[in-house]
Write an enzyme that holds these catalytic residues in place. Structure first.
Site, mmCIF file in Angstrom:
data_model
loop_
_atom_site.group_PDB
_atom_site.id
_atom_site.type_symbol
_atom_site.label_atom_id
_atom_site.label_comp_id
_atom_site.label_asym_id
_atom_site.label_seq_id
_atom_site.Cartn_x
_atom_site.Cartn_y
_atom_site.Cartn_z
ATOM 1 N N ARG A 23 -8.921 10.561 -7.932
ATOM 2 C CA ARG A 23 -8.023 11.343 -7.064
ATOM 3 C C ARG A 23 -7.235 10.364 -6.216
ATOM 4 O O ARG A 23 -7.657 10.005 -5.138
ATOM 5 C CB ARG A 23 -8.831 12.309 -6.194
ATOM 6 C CG ARG A 23 -8.004 13.356 -5.509
ATOM 7 C CD ARG A 23 -8.179 13.380 -4.014
ATOM 8 N NE ARG A 23 -7.767 12.128 -3.389
ATOM 9 C CZ ARG A 23 -7.637 11.975 -2.082
ATOM 10 N NH1 ARG A 23 -7.914 12.947 -1.267
ATOM 11 N NH2 ARG A 23 -7.246 10.819 -1.566
ATOM 12 N N ASP B 216 -13.593 5.694 2.825
ATOM 13 C CA ASP B 216 -12.430 5.715 3.708
ATOM 14 C C ASP B 216 -11.709 7.058 3.677
ATOM 15 O O ASP B 216 -11.198 7.510 4.700
ATOM 16 C CB ASP B 216 -11.455 4.586 3.353
ATOM 17 C CG ASP B 216 -10.283 4.599 4.318
ATOM 18 O OD1 ASP B 216 -10.528 4.500 5.536
ATOM 19 O OD2 ASP B 216 -9.140 4.758 3.866
ATOM 20 N N TYR C 184 0.841 -1.196 0.000
ATOM 21 C CA TYR C 184 0.000 0.000 0.000
ATOM 22 C C TYR C 184 0.883 1.255 0.000
ATOM 23 O O TYR C 184 2.014 1.214 -0.485
ATOM 24 C CB TYR C 184 -1.025 -0.061 1.161
ATOM 25 C CG TYR C 184 -2.157 0.861 0.856
ATOM 26 C CD1 TYR C 184 -2.993 0.614 -0.231
ATOM 27 C CD2 TYR C 184 -2.341 2.024 1.578
ATOM 28 C CE1 TYR C 184 -3.978 1.504 -0.591
ATOM 29 C CE2 TYR C 184 -3.338 2.917 1.222
ATOM 30 C CZ TYR C 184 -4.149 2.660 0.131
ATOM 31 O OH TYR C 184 -5.109 3.552 -0.233
ATOM 32 N N LYS D 190 -6.078 -1.803 -0.893
ATOM 33 C CA LYS D 190 -6.905 -1.500 0.272
ATOM 34 C C LYS D 190 -7.552 -2.781 0.808
ATOM 35 O O LYS D 190 -7.583 -3.030 2.007
ATOM 36 C CB LYS D 190 -7.984 -0.511 -0.180
ATOM 37 C CG LYS D 190 -8.363 0.510 0.813
ATOM 38 C CD LYS D 190 -7.385 1.625 0.967
ATOM 39 C CE LYS D 190 -7.627 2.364 2.240
ATOM 40 N NZ LYS D 190 -7.292 3.759 2.233
ATOM 41 N N ASN E 67 0.309 14.356 2.514
ATOM 42 C CA ASN E 67 1.355 13.473 2.031
ATOM 43 C C ASN E 67 1.345 13.464 0.507
ATOM 44 O O ASN E 67 0.411 13.959 -0.089
ATOM 45 C CB ASN E 67 1.214 12.057 2.641
ATOM 46 C CG ASN E 67 -0.142 11.439 2.403
ATOM 47 O OD1 ASN E 67 -0.548 11.313 1.251
ATOM 48 N ND2 ASN E 67 -0.847 11.082 3.472
ATOM 49 N N GLU F 90 -13.468 4.597 -2.525
ATOM 50 C CA GLU F 90 -12.054 4.890 -2.291
ATOM 51 C C GLU F 90 -11.487 5.752 -3.411
ATOM 52 O O GLU F 90 -11.632 5.413 -4.594
ATOM 53 C CB GLU F 90 -11.279 3.565 -2.219
ATOM 54 C CG GLU F 90 -9.826 3.695 -1.865
ATOM 55 C CD GLU F 90 -9.597 4.201 -0.442
ATOM 56 O OE1 GLU F 90 -10.347 3.821 0.462
ATOM 57 O OE2 GLU F 90 -8.657 4.991 -0.251
#
Ligand code: NAI
Length: 547
Positions: free
Chosen positions: A156, A268, A103, A174, A408, A245
């Site tokens: 995105r 999420d 991930y 995920k 991030n 997601e």
């Protein structure tokens, strides 16, 4: 989960090389001599009969020899295509090491090059031109009992923007974390890429791009497509939870609002992120023994992460006695155009509720001086925005300022852990979206927390898997956040840690899931019979990677 009984029951269908090609039942060199005779495998495998642990040893050797994490990712995905049990045995042998490979952050590189590193489809691609027959398409999936569909448009992805069909790496990764972190059996998980096209011209021009080479449709068309998809999942996989997601921010908020009270679903990026933010904040407030209802929270960034976080914090404050207006008044936001205040004309409905009467400002420092936040949360994608002056001001306003720099990847963090601890002289209670190394200051070592969604969503997944709730309410996420906070012991808190340890992630997830399941039973959300010992009942349903 593969077991001898399973393998034997597969005998009629899967024999010889077909069995070796089936990742769910393949055991490779671990097939016993008797199985090899019975299942037509003699001669197809080398002489040695190995244990799963011996096979793991070889996998670890291969991984060590790889030159980069992207190469490790490619190797691990290929391993999952050959032998699912060994794949999960590997991931679960050292989650803290392997989660960043399957991930975030490595999956970002994998997504960027998805069309180039593609080996075989894992999950389903539902394309816009299948409109009118999506249910028929979903029936092509070989499993009928699907409990989770993780669906992305690729609109995105992490910090990568719209990468269309290349985003498939995200629902795959995920869902692998549901199993690797929380031992949800992998058989019930279906990754889906809803291919609506992409705005990404460079990708559409790449000859190896695998998705639809069109721009996305207008909103009304997208809404009709998603409505059909949701209905099709309900028809083909009754009781299935839809995990949204990495959709474009406005789509993510709109679809969550549209479906969350009607069907079993969650997003999420919005709810998981919010819960992990609330979990860190709850730990920080426990450390300084201060109530949530007395905080003044300033979000730097007012996009989907900020809105999701703020809304859940408001719900948590309401649960502790504040009215909706009182709770919202404790939160302010600052975006690329400055302070969100009531004279602004460019706000979305989600932002308007946090627009208070205040003088317009484009200066974060001045806004901090005026609003006097106790908590500053960066979700802006603006690396370095929390300057020394900002951190020092937060420290002069608060004995223990709470500063989260959640953007991030690493270069987008609003400040690093080292900056936060150094500039605040060790006073800051700090968390980041990425894992920063520990920092030693005047002989004291700080372990910065990582606000990683994997503290929440796999536990929500496990709770949903066992309790089969009718829906997931905000309160389920608040309970998960509190459960995460309660697992950070005094020793960890003394080192500045705001989240549980990553090494014991399965234990953490089961503890969190147990609390959520208790809540689901108490609220009448669960659709199965309440067991006497909820934790033991959950433990009895965990996936264990063994033959
Ligand atoms: P978004 O694109 O929806 O929102 C970004 C917001 O930041 C917008 O309101 C924008 O106006 C504002 N902004 C951009 N540049 C700015 C500047 N120079 N000054 C002030 N405001 C500025 O993005 P989203 O989804 O809200 O994510 C934001 C960041 O949070 C991303 O870096 C994402 O990776 C990170 N994130 C971290 C999570 C975690 O740590 N668990 C979870 C979700 C997101």
């Amino acid at each position: 989960m593969a077991s001898i009984a399973n393998v034997t029951s597969q005998k009629a269908e899967l024999l010889g090389s077909a069995l070796l090609d089936d990742p769910e039942h393949n055991k490779g060199t671990a097939f016993t001599l008797q199985e090899r005779r019975e299942l037509g495998l003699e001669g197809l495998l080398p002489h040695a009969v190995e244990t799963l642990d011996r096979q793991l040893e070889r996998v670890l050797e291969h991984l060590d020899a790889k030159p980069s994490d992207l190469e490790r990712y490619i190797y691990l995905i290929a391993l999952g295509d050959r032998n699912e049990t060994l794949f999960y045995r590997t991931l679960m042998s050292d989650p803290a090491r392997f989660i960043p490979i399957v991930y975030d952050p490595t999956v970002a590189d994998a997504c960027l090059t998805f069309g180039h590193i593609y080996r075989r489809a894992r999950g389903m691609y539902v394309t816009r031109d299948m409109k009118g027959r999506i249910a028929q398409v979903l029936r092509n999936w070989p499993k009928h009992d699907v409990r989770f569909v993780c669906v992305s448009t690729g609109g995105r992805i992490l910090g990568l923007g719209d990468i269309g069909s290349n985003g498939m790496g995200i629902p795959i990764g995920k869902l692998q974390l549901y199993t690797a972190c929380a031992a949800v059996p992998p058989d019930y998980l279906l990754p889906v890429l809803l291919d609506i096209g992409t705005t990404n011209d460079a990708l559409r021009a790449d000859p190896l791009y695998l998705g639809l080479r069109q721009p996305p449709p207008p909103v009304h068309e997208l809404d009709a497509l998603v409505d059909e998809f949701i209905q099709a999942v309900a028809d083909v996989f009754p009781g299935c939870c839809i995990h949204f997601e990495d959709w474009k921010g406005t789509d993510a908020l709109r679809f969550l609002a549209r479906y969350k009270d009607k069907i079993l679903c969650y997003n999420d990026d919005i709810q998981g992120t919010a819960a992990v933010g609330l979990a860190g904040l709850t730990t920080a407030l426990q450390i300084i023994d201060a109530p949530l209802t007395a905080q003044r929270i300033l979000f730097f960034g007012a996009g989907s992460a900020a809105i999701g976080n703020a809304n859940l914090m408001v719900s948590a404050m309401q649960a502790k006695g504040l009215s909706l207006d009182e709770a919202r008044a404790r939160i302010s936001m600052f975006d690329i155009n400055g302070l969100i205040e009531s004279s602004r004309k460019d706000l979305t409905d989600d932002q308007k509720v946090y627009a208070h009467k205040a003088a317009p400002s484009r200066d974060l420092f001045k806004t901090i001086e005026t609003f006097k936040p106790t908590v500053l949360i960066g979700v802006s994608t603006k690396g370095g925005a929390f300057t020394q002056q900002i951190v020092e001001t937060m420290s002069s306003l608060n004995a223990r300022p709470i500063i989260f720099a959640l953007s991030n990847p690493t270069d987008k963090a609003e400040c690093t852990a080292e900056q936060a601890y150094t500039w605040s002289k060790g006073k800051a209670l700090y968390a980041a979206g990425v894992q920063f190394p520990e920092v030693t200051l005047n002989g004291r070592t700080f372990h910065p927390g990582q606000a990683n969604n994997f503290y929440i969503f796999p536990a929500i997944g496990l709770a949903t898997y066992v309790a089969r709730p009718t829906k997931l309410t905000d309160a389920c996420f608040i309970v998960a956040a509190e459960a995460s906070a309660d697992q950070v012991g005094p020793e960890m808190r003394a080192k500045g840690m705001l989240y549980p340890s990553q090494a014991n992630i399965l234990e953490t997830e089961v503890t969190t899931a147990t609390r959520v399941v208790e809540y689901m039973f108490d609220q009448g959300l669960a659709q199965v019979k309440r067991p006497r010992d909820i934790r033991a009942w959950i433990e009895g349903q965990l996936y264990r990677p063994q033959y």
